[in-house]
Scaffold this motif. Structure first.
Motif, PDB file in Angstrom:
ATOM      1  N   THR A 201       0.820  -1.210   0.000  1.00 25.82           N
ATOM      2  CA  THR A 201       0.000   0.000   0.000  1.00 25.82           C
ATOM      3  C   THR A 201       0.850   1.253   0.000  1.00 25.82           C
ATOM      4  N   LEU A 202       2.019   1.175   0.578  1.00 20.86           N
ATOM      5  CA  LEU A 202       2.909   2.327   0.735  1.00 20.86           C
ATOM      6  C   LEU A 202       2.245   3.473   1.488  1.00 20.86           C
ATOM      7  N   THR A 203       1.177   3.205   2.192  1.00 17.87           N
ATOM      8  CA  THR A 203       0.509   4.254   2.963  1.00 17.87           C
ATOM      9  C   THR A 203       0.397   3.839   4.415  1.00 17.87           C
ATOM     10  N   PHE A 204       0.566   4.813   5.294  1.00 16.83           N
ATOM     11  CA  PHE A 204       0.632   4.556   6.719  1.00 16.83           C
ATOM     12  C   PHE A 204      -0.695   4.736   7.441  1.00 16.83           C
ATOM     13  N   GLY A 205      -1.617   5.414   6.896  1.00 11.88           N
ATOM     14  CA  GLY A 205      -2.841   5.655   7.626  1.00 11.88           C
ATOM     15  C   GLY A 205      -2.648   6.662   8.742  1.00 11.88           C
TER      16      GLY A 205
END
Lengths: 106, 114
Positions: A93-97
């Motif tokens: 996802t390469l996203t941390f939230g």
């Protein structure tokens, strides 16, 4: 892409065990789960990583059930210095939230 | 020890200016990333790069561009800065390919657009 969901905040007291759970329902087969810790005015830093079952290091443990749709970061006997934001990351996802703000009180 | 260096810790610019944020890593990593961090929104990916001269849009690329002319350097560009781009900007690097090695972060640039 798998997105992650975590509680926004958690409170604890010194000496307690803290468990932070992250949901990642659409995790890919080859994805690892990585947890980071961030203090104010600093970049996130790596804590622990796992693929399945249990991983343990000198700082934390990571529990991942068989379906891998969630993971739980366990911090044993927290201290005031563990007050920070904790992020889980599924690599693809390469996203941390939004992370989980852990506040440890005396 | 691994190191990701961001050129400025604090930066103040004016609306409409072209702003450059620089990031350098000394680990020979293939991948580099730019995130912004805002209260209540966590870390959001702006752009990333898998190799020199390669770039990919993240979740919020609008109003930004990037440049990767050398492997160790990844620049974030605000073409015409606006007040809603006031934020903390974080650069990270990591190994490429199928590696599951974690990302390494710089300490961030706090950018204020007046």
């Amino acid at each position: 892409l798998a997105k992650t969901t975590q509680p926004i905040s958690m409170d604890s007291y010194e000496g307690q065990e803290v468990n932070i759970t992250c949901s990642h329902n659409n995790i890919a087969t080859n994805d690892y789960i990585t947890w980071y810790q961030q203090f104010p005015s600093q970049g996130p830093r790596f804590i622990i990583q796992g693929y399945k079952t249990k991983v343990k290091n000198e700082v934390a443990s990571l529990f991942i059930p068989a379906d891998r749709k969630s993971s739980t970061l366990s911090l044993p006997r927290v201290s005031l210095s563990d007050t920070a934001v904790y992020y889980c990351l599924v690599k693809s996802t390469l996203t941390f939230g939004k992370g989980t703000m852990l506040l440890v009180s005396p | 020890d691994v190191k990701v260096t961001q050129s400025s810790r604090y930066l103040v610019k004016r609306t409409g200016e072209k702003v450059f944020l620089e990031c350098v890593q000394d680990m020979d990593h293939e991948n580099m990333f730019w995130y912004r961090q805002d209260p209540g929104l966590g870390l959001r990916l702006i752009y990333f790069s898998y190799d020199v001269k390669m770039k990919e849009k993240g979740d919020i690329p609008e109003g930004y561009s990037v440049s990767r002319e050398k492997k160790e350097r990844f620049s974030l560009i605000l073409e015409s800065a606006s007040t809603n781009q006031t934020s903390m900007y974080l650069c990270a690097s990591g190994l490429g390919g199928d590696s599951n090695q974690p990302q390494h972060f710089g300490d961030g640039t706090r950018l204020s657009i007046l």
